[in-house]
Design a protein around this motif. Structure first.
Motif, PDB file in Angstrom:
ATOM      1  N   ILE A   1      -1.444 -13.481   3.150  1.00 34.30           N
ATOM      2  CA  ILE A   1      -2.784 -12.980   2.825  1.00 34.30           C
ATOM      3  C   ILE A   1      -3.391 -12.251   4.021  1.00 34.30           C
ATOM      4  O   ILE A   1      -3.925 -11.139   3.880  1.00 34.30           O
ATOM      5  CB  ILE A   1      -3.708 -14.146   2.387  1.00 34.30           C
ATOM      6  N   LYS A   2      -3.299 -12.844   5.206  1.00 33.17           N
ATOM      7  CA  LYS A   2      -3.854 -12.194   6.404  1.00 33.17           C
ATOM      8  C   LYS A   2      -3.147 -10.883   6.712  1.00 33.17           C
ATOM      9  O   LYS A   2      -3.782  -9.895   7.098  1.00 33.17           O
ATOM     10  CB  LYS A   2      -3.758 -13.153   7.597  1.00 33.17           C
ATOM     11  N   GLN A   3      -1.824 -10.864   6.511  1.00 34.14           N
ATOM     12  CA  GLN A   3      -1.057  -9.630   6.717  1.00 34.14           C
ATOM     13  C   GLN A   3      -1.500  -8.555   5.729  1.00 34.14           C
ATOM     14  O   GLN A   3      -1.696  -7.393   6.100  1.00 34.14           O
ATOM     15  CB  GLN A   3       0.442  -9.905   6.550  1.00 34.14           C
TER      16      GLN A   3
ATOM     17  N   ARG B   1      -8.058  -7.588  -0.544  1.00 34.42           N
ATOM     18  CA  ARG B   1      -9.498  -7.470  -0.295  1.00 34.42           C
ATOM     19  C   ARG B   1      -9.879  -8.190   1.005  1.00 34.42           C
ATOM     20  O   ARG B   1      -9.525  -9.356   1.190  1.00 34.42           O
ATOM     21  CB  ARG B   1     -10.277  -8.052  -1.469  1.00 34.42           C
ATOM     22  N   PRO B   2     -10.595  -7.525   1.886  1.00 34.00           N
ATOM     23  CA  PRO B   2     -10.885  -8.104   3.211  1.00 34.00           C
ATOM     24  C   PRO B   2     -11.833  -9.294   3.178  1.00 34.00           C
ATOM     25  O   PRO B   2     -11.866 -10.081   4.125  1.00 34.00           O
ATOM     26  CB  PRO B   2     -11.520  -6.924   3.971  1.00 34.00           C
ATOM     27  N   GLU B   3     -12.592  -9.448   2.094  1.00 34.92           N
ATOM     28  CA  GLU B   3     -13.600 -10.516   2.062  1.00 34.92           C
ATOM     29  C   GLU B   3     -13.056 -11.859   1.585  1.00 34.92           C
ATOM     30  O   GLU B   3     -13.775 -12.864   1.620  1.00 34.92           O
ATOM     31  CB  GLU B   3     -14.783 -10.106   1.164  1.00 34.92           C
TER      32      GLU B   3
ATOM     33  N   HIS C   1      -3.477  -9.741  -8.766  1.00 41.74           N
ATOM     34  CA  HIS C   1      -4.553  -8.822  -9.146  1.00 41.74           C
ATOM     35  C   HIS C   1      -5.912  -9.310  -8.636  1.00 41.74           C
ATOM     36  O   HIS C   1      -6.821  -8.498  -8.423  1.00 41.74           O
ATOM     37  CB  HIS C   1      -4.579  -8.643 -10.666  1.00 41.74           C
ATOM     38  N   GLY C   2      -6.038 -10.611  -8.422  1.00 41.63           N
ATOM     39  CA  GLY C   2      -7.296 -11.150  -7.912  1.00 41.63           C
ATOM     40  C   GLY C   2      -7.522 -10.882  -6.432  1.00 41.63           C
ATOM     41  O   GLY C   2      -8.670 -10.769  -5.998  1.00 41.63           O
TER      42      GLY C   2
ATOM     43  N   LYS D   1      -5.276  -0.042  -3.882  1.00 38.76           N
ATOM     44  CA  LYS D   1      -4.037   0.395  -3.209  1.00 38.76           C
ATOM     45  C   LYS D   1      -2.949  -0.665  -3.359  1.00 38.76           C
ATOM     46  O   LYS D   1      -1.781  -0.342  -3.634  1.00 38.76           O
ATOM     47  CB  LYS D   1      -4.355   0.633  -1.723  1.00 38.76           C
ATOM     48  N   GLY D   2      -3.320  -1.926  -3.202  1.00 32.23           N
ATOM     49  CA  GLY D   2      -2.356  -3.010  -3.329  1.00 32.23           C
ATOM     50  C   GLY D   2      -1.844  -3.176  -4.735  1.00 32.23           C
ATOM     51  O   GLY D   2      -0.648  -3.408  -4.958  1.00 32.23           O
TER      52      GLY D   2
END
Length: 213
Positions: free
Chosen positions: A131-133, A141-143, A186-187, A192-193
């Motif tokens: 997730i961090k990568q 999503r960054p949040e 998808h969540g 882009k991802g």
């Protein structure tokens, strides 16, 4: 050396039976018959069925850790790793008896403790790292909170084995797991991802169709 090879053979044979039929339905007699050895031979290497179940579980999880690490090192980004993991997950679930986790939890506390420790220590850290990568790469999503999402992901994997929620006469375990996995991706993914994930899925589906034909 010969003694080790017999022990490994017993563990591997028992794992095959547990995976296919579940743990509760397999007896020491079944394991002995499957391997064409005497029960005396089993008890020369293991104290009881609980011992075999626990060590077979640990051997399986250790091997799976190596396989997942290899997927990580081969993947060029977090999405590619997720796509490869989804394929591996689908393959694993197709070979797995849905009652396996329930059997471990209810009848084999030592083996269940091995699984819980592996889930909370090894798998959880792997999910957090991915997730961090993915956030750094702009695919997730960054949040999102990696600690919360990783815990949710692990519990949903386990939830799919619950026959009260997903009765086996109505749902197939691989399909349930893949639906949950797609929902997870998808969540957390950015647009882009998602596009890259769908591209990998399409490639895998084409490969599988070609293989079948």
């Amino acid at each position: 050396m010969e003694e080790l090879s017999i022990r490994d053979k017993i563990l591997k044979g028992a794992e095959v039976l547990f995976t296919k039929y579940g743990v509760r339905s397999i007896s020491m007699d079944d394991i002995a018959r499957h391997l064409s050895v005497s029960k005396k031979t089993l008890y020369q290497h293991f104290s009881d069925k609980e011992d075999i179940v626990t060590l077979a579980c640990k051997a399986h999880l250790d091997r799976e850790t190596i396989e997942f690490d290899n997927i990580h090192f081969r993947s060029r980004n977090a999405i590619e790793e997720l796509a490869a993991l989804s394929l591996k997950l689908k393959h694993n679930m197709e070979e797995l008896n849905p009652s396996l986790l329930f059997d471990l939890k209810k009848y084999h506390p030592k083996a269940w403790a091995v699984w819980v420790n592996h889930k909370n220590r090894i798998i959880r850290q792997s999910v957090i790292r991915n997730i961090k990568q993915g956030i750094e790469e702009g695919y997730y999503r960054p949040e999102i909170n990696a600690d919360i999402i990783s815990t949710m992901r692990l519990e949903l994997v386990q939830l799919a084995f619950d026959e009260e929620l997903f009765p086996r006469e109505k749902f197939k375990l691989p399909e349930v797991q893949m639906e949950i996995f797609d929902h997870f991706v998808h969540g957390i993914a950015t647009e882009k991802g998602r596009k890259l994930y769908l591209k990998h899925k399409e490639k895998v589906n084409k490969h599988q169709t070609t293989t079948i034909l």
